[in-house]
Design an enzyme around this catalytic site. Structure first.
Site, short mmCIF file in Angstrom:
data_model
loop_
_atom_site.label_atom_id
_atom_site.label_comp_id
_atom_site.label_asym_id
_atom_site.label_seq_id
_atom_site.Cartn_x
_atom_site.Cartn_y
_atom_site.Cartn_z
N TYR A 192 -66.33 -107.53 39.53
CA TYR A 192 -66.26 -106.13 39.07
C TYR A 192 -67.66 -105.57 38.93
CZ TYR A 192 -61.62 -104.35 37.99
OH TYR A 192 -60.37 -103.81 38.09
N GLU A 243 -68.36 -101.72 38.33
CA GLU A 243 -68.38 -100.27 38.15
C GLU A 243 -69.80 -99.78 37.88
OE1 GLU A 243 -65.71 -101.94 36.90
OE2 GLU A 243 -64.03 -100.57 36.53
N ASP A 276 -67.11 -84.39 58.95
CA ASP A 276 -66.32 -85.62 58.84
C ASP A 276 -66.40 -86.29 60.21
OD1 ASP A 276 -64.41 -87.60 58.81
OD2 ASP A 276 -62.93 -86.42 57.69
N THR A 291 -65.41 -92.72 57.88
CA THR A 291 -64.85 -94.04 57.67
C THR A 291 -65.74 -95.01 58.43
OG1 THR A 291 -63.37 -93.63 59.53
CG2 THR A 291 -62.44 -93.37 57.32
N LYS A 335 -63.66 -97.16 62.52
CA LYS A 335 -63.19 -96.61 63.80
C LYS A 335 -64.23 -96.97 64.88
CE LYS A 335 -60.30 -93.06 61.67
NZ LYS A 335 -60.64 -92.76 60.28
N ARG A 358 -62.43 -101.71 57.02
CA ARG A 358 -61.88 -100.46 56.48
C ARG A 358 -62.76 -100.05 55.30
NH1 ARG A 358 -57.58 -100.18 59.55
NH2 ARG A 358 -57.26 -98.04 58.94
N1 DSN Z 1 -55.57 -92.14 60.50
C1 DSN Z 1 -56.77 -91.57 61.02
C2 DSN Z 1 -56.67 -91.34 62.49
O1 DSN Z 1 -55.94 -92.06 63.13
O2 DSN Z 1 -57.30 -90.46 63.02
C3 DSN Z 1 -57.16 -90.36 60.31
O3 DSN Z 1 -57.07 -90.57 58.94
#
Ligand code: DSN
Length: 449
Positions: A53, A55, A198, A224, A227, A233
């Site tokens: 933990y 925080e 984004d 994120t 990707k 993730r």
């Molecule tokens: N789930 C993502 C995507 O596939 O683009 C977006 O949050």
């Protein structure tokens, strides 16, 4: 043996992991927001760091024993700053949606006006869509794409002048062309808005020099990490020099919104894996990877079109392609997704600009090349895959959604039975398996049969 302790402790779960591994290995993973991380990333995210933990932030935690966690979080955040050339990075968001929520609550009050691309035109739920809390807590004014599929900058400018939003989002989940950061910086500056990029979909392309960076144009960047960036993730929020000039306290406000505002203890195993991914993304091999992702997407779009399929905007600048199935009929996305799935090709049904059907039964297919490029596939494979798509989609082009919605479950059940018997799809499936065997994935992971 991999996961042997999982096998011993929980044989049922082990079987599911094994099946999912085979699914990933024996199929073409072509959802554009998915990728295959390195074993190093997986080892970091599966490490003992999950036990702690912490925080707070490095040097100011609510719990003791964080001397090494501090180093790990600082490492991740410094690597993010260096890679994306920004003065501030918060690496604690659990994923993309909480990262975007934190930006809202650092900048806006509930009821403030915000602007983002309409979800059905390629935006994201958290950019103000009505079923997301972001469309309920804020007054959301969506902008759109034009008939040709490109962002309607004129409309966006007009809406911004009229509604004076506090935040404008630039960044998309189903837009195949370069994101117009520079154009939106003029719109945002003119209306006084914070411009937030984004870049979840394209972060790896930005890091690899294959897409213009938003950093000179926007105030805040969210992304994120799983990707095109090929990490675990997770997500990050970055503030640019331009953002710091607009509000020198912006970084502090974002920190506070994440914790204590929204989240609890950071997921340290995930932060560590993000650090690994950021290091990987700073290497020359990653630039080569990002280049190949885009070259593959362009080659695949060409092959799809040569094989008689229509793509929104007639191609792509990025990793992502949107097939428009309306030349065959409205609402065919579900049939095409399932036919491709039966053939071992994973994609997702998606709305297309000016969708004539619905968000749940849309008329498009969204696909991308990040994961298959990680496997090592190149242009010759893209040429073949375009043909496989056409063969699979040809099997369902005569389908239609029944007028009476009540007939749909029975209709789909019959359709699915037909897919299982479809000889052509079985042939495509065999060719998919043959191709994937030539590009082994996670060869190191040996599981008991
Ligand atoms: N789930 C993502 C995507 O596939 O683009 C977006 O949050």
């Amino acid at each position: 043996m991999w996961y042997d302790k999982v096998r011993d402790a929980d044989p049922e779960l082990y079987e599911y992991i094994k099946s999912e591994l085979s699914r990933q290995q024996d199929g073409l993973e072509m959802i554009p927001s998915e990728n295959f991380t390195s074993i190093a990333v997986m080892q970091a995210s599966g490490s003992i760091l999950t036990n702690k933990y912490s925080e707070g932030y490095p040097g100011r935690r609510y719990y003791g024993g964080n001397e090494f966690i501090d180093k790990i979080e600082t490492l991740a955040s410094e690597r993010a700053k260096k890679l994306f050339k920004v003065p501030y990075a918060n690496v604690q968001p659990y994923s993309g949606s909480p990262a975007n929520l934190a930006v809202y609550f650092a900048i806006c009050k509930p009821g403030d006006t915000i602007m983002g691309l309409d979800l059905t035109h390629g935006g994201h739920l958290t950019h103000g869509w009505k079923t997301s809390v972001t469309g309920q807590a804020f007054r959301s004014i969506p902008y759109h794409v034009k008939k040709d599929g490109s962002i309607d900058l004129e409309e966006a400018g007009k809406l911004a002048r009229e509604h004076k939003p506090k935040i404008i989002w630039v960044g998309y989940t189903a837009y195949p062309r370069e994101f117009p950061f520079e154009e939106f910086s003029k719109i945002a500056d003119e209306s006084g808005a914070y411009l937030v990029a984004d870049i979840s979909h394209i972060a790896g392309l930005v890091a690899g020099g294959m897409h213009k960076s938003p950093v000179d144009y926007v105030h805040v960047v969210t992304t994120t990490t799983h990707k095109t960036l090929r990490g675990p993730r997770g997500a990050m929020i970055m503030v640019t020099d331009k953002g710091m000039e607009k509000d020198p306290d912006l970084g502090k406000k974002i920190d506070k919104t994440i914790i204590p505002g929204m989240q609890g203890g950071p997921h340290n195993h995930q932060t560590a894996a993000v650090a690994v991914a950021l290091l990987e993304a700073s290497k020359p091999e990653f630039r080569e990877y990002a280049g190949q992702v885009v070259r593959n997407a362009k080659a695949l779009a060409d092959s799809l079109m040569k094989n008689g399929l229509t793509t929104v905007t007639n191609g792509t600048d990025t990793h992502l392609i949107l097939i428009d199935l309306t030349p065959f009929g409205k609402g065919l996305g579900i049939f095409a997704e399932e036919a491709l799935g039966a053939a071992g090709i994973t994609v997702n049904k998606n709305t297309i600009p000016n969708e004539q059907s619905s968000a749940f039964y849309p008329s498009g297919i969204r696909l991308g090349t990040p994961a298959i490029t990680t496997r090592g596939m190149k242009e010759p494979e893209m040429e073949i895959i375009g043909g496989l798509f056409a063969e699979a989609i040809n099997q369902v082009r005569e389908e239609h959604l029944p007028e009476n919605k009540e007939e749909l479950p029975a209709y789909l059940e019959k359709f699915r039975r037909g897919l299982k018997e479809n000889q052509k799809l079985k042939e495509v499936r065999a060719r998919v398996v043959e191709m994937t065997r030539r590009f082994p994935l996670y060869r190191e992971i040996e599981l008991s049969r």
